[in-house]
Design a protein around this motif. Sequence first.
Motif, PDB file in Angstrom:
ATOM      1  N   VAL A  34      -2.088  10.458   3.584  1.00  0.00           N
ATOM      2  CA  VAL A  34      -1.512  11.754   3.244  1.00  0.00           C
ATOM      3  C   VAL A  34      -0.242  11.977   4.069  1.00  0.00           C
ATOM      4  CG1 VAL A  34      -3.766  12.711   2.651  1.00  0.00           C
ATOM      5  CG2 VAL A  34      -2.850  13.082   4.937  1.00  0.00           C
ATOM      6  N   GLY A  35       0.687  12.738   3.509  1.00  0.00           N
ATOM      7  CA  GLY A  35       1.971  12.970   4.170  1.00  0.00           C
ATOM      8  C   GLY A  35       3.007  11.911   3.890  1.00  0.00           C
ATOM      9  N   LEU A  36       2.623  10.853   3.177  1.00  0.00           N
ATOM     10  CA  LEU A  36       3.521   9.751   2.872  1.00  0.00           C
ATOM     11  C   LEU A  36       3.748   9.680   1.367  1.00  0.00           C
ATOM     12  CD1 LEU A  36       1.824   7.089   5.152  1.00  0.00           C
ATOM     13  CD2 LEU A  36       3.822   8.476   5.710  1.00  0.00           C
ATOM     14  N   ALA A  37       4.979   9.484   0.962  1.00  0.00           N
ATOM     15  CA  ALA A  37       5.297   9.336  -0.458  1.00  0.00           C
ATOM     16  C   ALA A  37       5.051   7.890  -0.855  1.00  0.00           C
ATOM     17  CB  ALA A  37       6.737   9.750  -0.730  1.00  0.00           C
ATOM     18  N   THR A  38       3.788   7.523  -0.948  1.00  0.00           N
ATOM     19  CA  THR A  38       3.419   6.123  -1.133  1.00  0.00           C
ATOM     20  C   THR A  38       3.800   5.585  -2.498  1.00  0.00           C
ATOM     21  OG1 THR A  38       1.212   6.937  -1.668  1.00  0.00           O
ATOM     22  CG2 THR A  38       1.566   6.094   0.551  1.00  0.00           C
ATOM     23  N   ASN A 116     -10.354  -4.234  18.312  1.00  0.00           N
ATOM     24  CA  ASN A 116      -9.271  -4.610  17.405  1.00  0.00           C
ATOM     25  C   ASN A 116      -9.918  -5.181  16.143  1.00  0.00           C
ATOM     26  OD1 ASN A 116      -7.901  -5.411  20.379  1.00  0.00           O
ATOM     27  ND2 ASN A 116      -6.678  -4.201  18.971  1.00  0.00           N
ATOM     28  N   VAL A 117      -9.794  -4.431  15.059  1.00  0.00           N
ATOM     29  CA  VAL A 117     -10.543  -4.770  13.853  1.00  0.00           C
ATOM     30  C   VAL A 117      -9.680  -5.566  12.881  1.00  0.00           C
ATOM     31  CG1 VAL A 117     -12.069  -2.808  14.112  1.00  0.00           C
ATOM     32  CG2 VAL A 117      -9.972  -2.554  12.810  1.00  0.00           C
ATOM     33  N   GLY A 118     -10.244  -5.777  11.676  1.00  0.00           N
ATOM     34  CA  GLY A 118      -9.627  -6.682  10.730  1.00  0.00           C
ATOM     35  C   GLY A 118      -8.178  -6.374  10.409  1.00  0.00           C
ATOM     36  N   THR A 119      -7.286  -7.282  10.756  1.00  0.00           N
ATOM     37  CA  THR A 119      -5.866  -7.124  10.456  1.00  0.00           C
ATOM     38  C   THR A 119      -5.654  -7.102   8.944  1.00  0.00           C
ATOM     39  OG1 THR A 119      -5.181  -8.190  12.500  1.00  0.00           O
ATOM     40  CG2 THR A 119      -3.587  -8.180  10.684  1.00  0.00           C
ATOM     41  N   PHE A 120      -4.834  -6.165   8.487  1.00  0.00           N
ATOM     42  CA  PHE A 120      -4.527  -6.065   7.065  1.00  0.00           C
ATOM     43  C   PHE A 120      -3.228  -6.805   6.778  1.00  0.00           C
ATOM     44  CE2 PHE A 120      -2.499  -4.278   3.349  1.00  0.00           C
ATOM     45  CZ  PHE A 120      -3.540  -4.179   2.443  1.00  0.00           C
ATOM     46  N   VAL A 121      -3.234  -7.613   5.709  1.00  0.00           N
ATOM     47  CA  VAL A 121      -2.016  -8.234   5.187  1.00  0.00           C
ATOM     48  C   VAL A 121      -1.971  -7.942   3.692  1.00  0.00           C
ATOM     49  CG1 VAL A 121      -1.787 -10.049   6.926  1.00  0.00           C
ATOM     50  CG2 VAL A 121      -3.243 -10.440   4.936  1.00  0.00           C
ATOM     51  N   GLY A 122      -0.815  -7.531   3.214  1.00  0.00           N
ATOM     52  CA  GLY A 122      -0.726  -7.186   1.803  1.00  0.00           C
ATOM     53  C   GLY A 122       0.689  -6.877   1.386  1.00  0.00           C
ATOM     54  N   GLY A 123       0.810  -6.318   0.200  1.00  0.00           N
ATOM     55  CA  GLY A 123       2.121  -6.000  -0.336  1.00  0.00           C
ATOM     56  C   GLY A 123       2.065  -4.864  -1.334  1.00  0.00           C
ATOM     57  N   ILE A 124       3.243  -4.295  -1.609  1.00  0.00           N
ATOM     58  CA  ILE A 124       3.405  -3.187  -2.546  1.00  0.00           C
ATOM     59  C   ILE A 124       4.490  -3.564  -3.547  1.00  0.00           C
ATOM     60  CG2 ILE A 124       4.214  -0.794  -2.781  1.00  0.00           C
ATOM     61  CD1 ILE A 124       2.974  -0.189  -0.087  1.00  0.00           C
ATOM     62  N   TRP A 125       4.285  -3.180  -4.781  1.00  0.00           N
ATOM     63  CA  TRP A 125       5.283  -3.329  -5.833  1.00  0.00           C
ATOM     64  C   TRP A 125       5.612  -1.920  -6.309  1.00  0.00           C
ATOM     65  CZ3 TRP A 125       4.376  -6.194 -11.147  1.00  0.00           C
ATOM     66  CH2 TRP A 125       5.625  -6.535 -11.700  1.00  0.00           C
ATOM     67  N   ALA A 126       6.798  -1.413  -5.944  1.00  0.00           N
ATOM     68  CA  ALA A 126       7.128   0.001  -6.126  1.00  0.00           C
ATOM     69  C   ALA A 126       8.288   0.170  -7.089  1.00  0.00           C
ATOM     70  CB  ALA A 126       7.468   0.637  -4.781  1.00  0.00           C
ATOM     71  N   PHE A 127       8.142   1.124  -8.024  1.00  0.00           N
ATOM     72  CA  PHE A 127       9.115   1.355  -9.082  1.00  0.00           C
ATOM     73  C   PHE A 127       9.674   2.769  -9.004  1.00  0.00           C
ATOM     74  CE2 PHE A 127       6.342  -1.956 -10.542  1.00  0.00           C
ATOM     75  CZ  PHE A 127       7.146  -2.817 -11.274  1.00  0.00           C
ATOM     76  N   ASN A 128      10.987   2.885  -9.195  1.00  0.00           N
ATOM     77  CA  ASN A 128      11.634   4.173  -9.364  1.00  0.00           C
ATOM     78  C   ASN A 128      11.739   4.452 -10.862  1.00  0.00           C
ATOM     79  OD1 ASN A 128      13.227   6.447  -9.449  1.00  0.00           O
ATOM     80  ND2 ASN A 128      14.812   5.649  -8.073  1.00  0.00           N
ATOM     81  N   LEU A 129      10.996   5.458 -11.338  1.00  0.00           N
ATOM     82  CA  LEU A 129      10.962   5.758 -12.764  1.00  0.00           C
ATOM     83  C   LEU A 129      12.054   6.721 -13.195  1.00  0.00           C
ATOM     84  CD1 LEU A 129       7.111   6.172 -13.334  1.00  0.00           C
ATOM     85  CD2 LEU A 129       8.499   4.086 -13.380  1.00  0.00           C
ATOM     86  N   GLY A 130      12.843   7.202 -12.230  1.00  0.00           N
ATOM     87  CA  GLY A 130      13.859   8.200 -12.529  1.00  0.00           C
ATOM     88  C   GLY A 130      13.298   9.599 -12.396  1.00  0.00           C
ATOM     89  N   GLY A 131      14.189  10.565 -12.269  1.00  0.00           N
ATOM     90  CA  GLY A 131      13.757  11.946 -12.112  1.00  0.00           C
ATOM     91  C   GLY A 131      12.994  12.187 -10.830  1.00  0.00           C
ATOM     92  N   ASN A 132      13.275  11.398  -9.770  1.00  0.00           N
ATOM     93  CA  ASN A 132      12.611  11.513  -8.471  1.00  0.00           C
ATOM     94  C   ASN A 132      11.121  11.179  -8.522  1.00  0.00           C
ATOM     95  OD1 ASN A 132      14.943  12.520  -6.900  1.00  0.00           O
ATOM     96  ND2 ASN A 132      14.727  14.333  -8.214  1.00  0.00           N
ATOM     97  N   VAL A 133      10.721  10.402  -9.514  1.00  0.00           N
ATOM     98  CA  VAL A 133       9.325   9.989  -9.653  1.00  0.00           C
ATOM     99  C   VAL A 133       9.219   8.500  -9.365  1.00  0.00           C
ATOM    100  CG1 VAL A 133       7.352   9.759 -11.209  1.00  0.00           C
ATOM    101  CG2 VAL A 133       8.808  11.800 -11.317  1.00  0.00           C
ATOM    102  N   TYR A 181       6.372  12.422  -6.430  1.00  0.00           N
ATOM    103  CA  TYR A 181       7.589  13.155  -6.787  1.00  0.00           C
ATOM    104  C   TYR A 181       8.244  13.591  -5.494  1.00  0.00           C
ATOM    105  CZ  TYR A 181      10.737  16.827  -8.332  1.00  0.00           C
ATOM    106  OH  TYR A 181      11.866  17.598  -8.536  1.00  0.00           O
ATOM    107  N   THR A 182       9.534  13.246  -5.305  1.00  0.00           N
ATOM    108  CA  THR A 182      10.215  13.510  -4.042  1.00  0.00           C
ATOM    109  C   THR A 182      11.517  14.284  -4.233  1.00  0.00           C
ATOM    110  OG1 THR A 182      11.245  11.318  -4.173  1.00  0.00           O
ATOM    111  CG2 THR A 182       9.208  11.512  -2.888  1.00  0.00           C
TER     112      THR A 182
END
Length: 330
Positions: A34-38, A116-133, A181-182
């Motif tokens: 929360v608080g992040l525009a993920t 120190n628990v399980g290290t996370f490794v991963g990735g994000i595929w992020a799209f700008n749809l226009g209109g600040n979305v 929406y940002t």
Amino acid sequence: MIKNWLAAGAVALSLGLTATAAQAQTTTVPGEQVGLATGAPLPEGIYALNTFLYRTPDASPANIGVDVGVNIPVLVWSTPLVPFGGRIELLLAPPTVFTFGRQSGANGLGRDTSINVGTFVGGIWAFNLGGNVGVSLLGGVYLNELNGDRGVLTTNAGGFAGLATPQLASNTYRAGIAISYTGDGYNLTANLTGNFYDSPATFSGNNSFGTRGPFIISDSLNLDLTATKKFGKFEIGAIGYGTVNLDTSFNSLAFNNRGRFALGALIGYDFGPVTAQVYAAHDVVSSARFTTAAGNTREDLRTEIWGRLIVPLYSPTPVAAAPTPIVRKY
């Protein structure tokens, strides 16, 4: 700069734990996003985040239970790769969990721990749809099995006090989708996260308390919601988050615990190179239960306080504009 730090959280990754198997929850802590525009793609660059959670149960009498702290450092590389118009962002997060037993004395749960628990490794595929979305897809894994036999809490005298980290018996596979929406200083974000386990699972190391498994670990879904607004350098708004365990059967670590949901508020301030956020929430509903000293059964509600720092570490140098020739007309 506003969109940089709103999206810079792309994801904050962690593992939380509780004192008993009946309180088992997802590896991804509800509320950590929360608080992040993920959903919004990040500008190209490298970003560092650190999110800290302190959770205390409202259980009565006050000398039972275990308080939990989680520290979540995250490194995000927003790469120059944009296949099909979506930016690729790579993530690395090695969380640490702390437990603080409320009871004191030789036989109490007074022994504090840090793991120190399980290290996370991963990735994000992020799209700008226009209109600040923006919309993003996330995939990755917590490498929990590297933790071996770290699965119990002990008393000050060294005796068995309960299961602490049964989730560590299995790698956690994580998938998620977010929409944000940002525009106009708003951050309106909904983030759905799924955790999936190799269940049943066992700890690989020696364990004198006989708790090596097998463990039936419930797959689960988390929902993190954010509705905040920027006023100059300040940000303020409402948050909500919760989790649903998909397997609450008798043999599951989430037995008779369908989930929980919390509501709260967030305030943030943009210091320029660093952005800080603080938020707090309290459970409004929980299917987890505890028994009081009088023998009454009550909801096991929790209060959680969070803090976060977001620091952009690197961005490509802007390309200098080509000089424009001066044309004079006589």
